[in-house]
Design a protein around this motif. Structure first.
Motif, PDB file in Angstrom:
ATOM      1  N   PRO A   1       0.826  -1.211   0.000  1.00  0.00           N
ATOM      2  CA  PRO A   1       0.000   0.000   0.000  1.00  0.00           C
ATOM      3  C   PRO A   1       0.858   1.259   0.000  1.00  0.00           C
ATOM      4  O   PRO A   1       1.955   1.284   0.577  1.00  0.00           O
ATOM      5  CB  PRO A   1      -0.790  -0.109   1.310  1.00  0.00           C
ATOM      6  CG  PRO A   1      -0.697  -1.537   1.715  1.00  0.00           C
ATOM      7  CD  PRO A   1       0.615  -2.028   1.199  1.00  0.00           C
TER       8      PRO A   1
ATOM      9  N   HIS B   1      -2.875   5.340   4.899  1.00  0.00           N
ATOM     10  CA  HIS B   1      -3.122   5.412   3.462  1.00  0.00           C
ATOM     11  C   HIS B   1      -3.981   6.641   3.210  1.00  0.00           C
ATOM     12  O   HIS B   1      -5.092   6.754   3.722  1.00  0.00           O
ATOM     13  CB  HIS B   1      -3.842   4.155   2.977  1.00  0.00           C
ATOM     14  CG  HIS B   1      -4.216   4.180   1.531  1.00  0.00           C
ATOM     15  ND1 HIS B   1      -3.322   3.881   0.533  1.00  0.00           N
ATOM     16  CD2 HIS B   1      -5.385   4.483   0.910  1.00  0.00           C
ATOM     17  CE1 HIS B   1      -3.923   3.978  -0.636  1.00  0.00           C
ATOM     18  NE2 HIS B   1      -5.175   4.353  -0.441  1.00  0.00           N
TER      19      HIS B   1
ATOM     20  N   GLY C   1      -1.557   1.572  -4.366  1.00  0.00           N
ATOM     21  CA  GLY C   1      -0.435   0.749  -3.968  1.00  0.00           C
ATOM     22  C   GLY C   1       0.414   0.346  -5.150  1.00  0.00           C
ATOM     23  O   GLY C   1       0.097   0.683  -6.302  1.00  0.00           O
TER      24      GLY C   1
END
Length: 236
Positions: free
Chosen positions: A145, A224, A231
């Motif tokens: 990610p 994230h 990712g």
């Protein structure tokens, strides 16, 4: 061509070298490797020479240590084993996420490839372990990610927690008690004066709370971003 299976020590070394660089570009040094493995610098020097002789690392005196293609291949195999076992212990045997690392360290060397693949199938071939670390595929592909440490985020940044470092079991227990978990929504409010705690708003377990988190905590949490790329795939 190697005719015998690598020792558990060799497997541990390449796994630690890989794991150190998985979420950052900076390679590991001999002293950092010794610290992570809990061994003397002289022991690391001897093992690194052995790894180099077997074509698993590139290393010159007084420089950092990097894995070769063969070293990465072996490391990914061990990382896959470790993280699948951790996931199995949590999902099937009721372990808490602060207990699984040491158990996985013992089991990963003892089980066969067939056992690992049947475990993966039983779990539905998960892409990440209980801490959010990606589980390599059997072919050595890793979906990593695109995330940043919470400690590096600016005021107003939003996202979700996608990885929690498992280096400190006490920290994991603290986060569990505070109901800070993977996939929790995060908004950075600001920072206390004079380099103080980071103030964040976290929505987890169905409720939203504000926290004042010390650097030791925010450095262990990876977020994230809502605006970031989903990712990248490694191992191609």
């Amino acid at each position: 061509m190697k005719t015998s299976a690598p020792s558990s020590s060799i497997e541990d070394y390449v796994k630690v070298i890989y794991s150190f660089t998985e979420w950052q570009d900076k390679p590991i040094t001999s002293s950092q490797l010794a610290q992570r493995l809990g061994v003397a610098n002289s022991s690391v020097s001897e093992m690194v020479r052995k790894l180099k002789d077997q074509g698993l690392v590139d290393h010159k005196p007084y420089s950092a240590i990097t894995l070769t293609k063969d070293g990465v291949r072996l490391a990914l195999s061990m990382v896959r084993r470790h993280r699948l076992i951790e996931t199995y212990l949590v999902e099937q045997l009721g372990y808490s996420w602060d207990e699984v690392h040491d158990e996985a360290e013992l089991l990963e060397h003892a089980v066969s490839d067939t056992f690992i693949e049947r475990m993966a199938a039983k779990l539905g071939n998960p892409q990440r372990d209980p801490h959010g670390d990606p589980i390599p595929t059997a072919e050595g592909r890793v979906l990593l990610p695109h995330a940043h440490r919470m400690s590096e985020l600016d005021r107003g940044h939003t996202g979700r927690i996608t990885r929690i470092s498992d280096e400190n079991p006490e920290l994991l227990r603290y986060l569990s008690a505070e109901e800070i978990d993977l996939d929790a929504d995060v908004e950075v409010i600001g920072r206390k004066p004079f380099g103080g705690a980071l103030i964040v708003r976290i929505r987890s377990a169905g409720r939203t709370r504000e926290y004042d988190l010390a650097d030791e905590v925010t450095s262990a949490l990876w977020v994230h971003s809502d605006r970031s790329h989903p990712g990248c795939v490694l191992g191609d």
